[in-house]
Design a protein around this motif. Structure first.
Motif, short mmCIF file in Angstrom:
data_model
loop_
_atom_site.label_atom_id
_atom_site.label_comp_id
_atom_site.label_asym_id
_atom_site.label_seq_id
_atom_site.Cartn_x
_atom_site.Cartn_y
_atom_site.Cartn_z
N GLY A 1 0.79 -1.22 0.00
CA GLY A 1 0.00 0.00 0.00
C GLY A 1 0.82 1.27 0.00
N LEU B 1 -0.48 -6.56 3.09
CA LEU B 1 -1.68 -5.84 2.70
C LEU B 1 -2.03 -4.80 3.76
N ASP C 1 -7.48 -2.34 7.30
CA ASP C 1 -8.70 -1.65 6.88
C ASP C 1 -8.72 -0.19 7.30
N GLN D 1 -8.34 4.40 2.06
CA GLN D 1 -8.63 3.89 0.72
C GLN D 1 -7.42 3.98 -0.21
N ARG E 1 -5.27 0.94 0.05
CA ARG E 1 -5.89 -0.24 -0.56
C ARG E 1 -5.81 -0.15 -2.08
N ASN F 1 -3.84 -2.75 -4.73
CA ASN F 1 -4.45 -3.34 -5.92
C ASN F 1 -3.65 -3.02 -7.18
#
Length: 199
Positions: A108, A138, A141, A145, A148, A152
């Motif tokens: 991230g 990863l 939470d 954003q 994240r 991806n």
């Protein structure tokens, strides 16, 4: 089987130090060498275990030791620009005694997410017969954003340039304050098992 650990970015470097502690406190004894790369000088200075000669500041000319601001594109660029310097620092570590390269990075972040695939590509080209595993962290939470989205975006490049990529949650890869090893021993064993599977 000797592992060479390459921590890229803040999360990757933190996990590398946790894995070193796990290795030294248990019966695993897999870690042969470790080296850390970051674009933020203050984060490198916060490391507890790795000696100074195994801490590499990347992108000093461009980001002045202040990090990449969560930009994987900038992270990738500074690693590409500084690859000659990175190779020179790698010449100082005992890579020939390492059986498996393991690149550890938070996907991230700008430095980890952007720099890890570039480092993986370079190591694969320099040592094409050496297995190269990626250990991708990863974002949690609550990290937001943008992190994240970065994960991806950067994961496919990491997968493309490593033989195998193992993914873990941030909380899995922490050394507990009470000295217990959490799941880190399992992580080392998983890395060993993944590297032992014939292609």
């Amino acid at each position: 089987m000797n592992l060479g650990l390459f921590g890229v970015g803040k999360a990757g470097m933190s996990v590398v130090e946790s894995l070193i502690m796990t290795d030294s406190h248990g019966d695993v004894d897999l870690v042969e060498m470790a080296i850390a790369f970051d674009t933020d000088q203050s984060t490198l200075d916060e490391l507890d275990i790795l000696p100074q000669q195994y801490r590499v500041l990347v992108g000093e000319d461009r980001v002045k030791g202040h990090g990449t601001g969560a930009s994987p594109e900038l992270g990738a660029d500074v690693f590409k620009d500084d690859m000659i310097t990175i190779h020179r620092r790698l010449d100082r570590v005992p890579l020939l005694s390492v059986d498996i390269f393991v690149i550890v990075a938070g996907l991230g972040g700008g430095t980890g997410g952007g720099g890890a695939p570039i480092l993986a590509e370079s190591l694969s080209n320099l040592y094409p017969s050496r297995p190269l595993l990626g250990l991708g962290i990863l974002p949690a939470d609550d990290e937001g954003q943008i992190y994240r989205e970065n994960a991806n975006e950067t994961l496919p490049d990491f997968v493309e340039n490593a033989d195998t990529v193992l993914l873990f949650d941030t909380d899995t890869l922490q050394w507990n304050d009470d000295g217990s090893q959490s799941e880190l021993t399992d992580v080392l064993n998983t890395v060993q098992s993944a590297a032992s599977v014939p292609e």
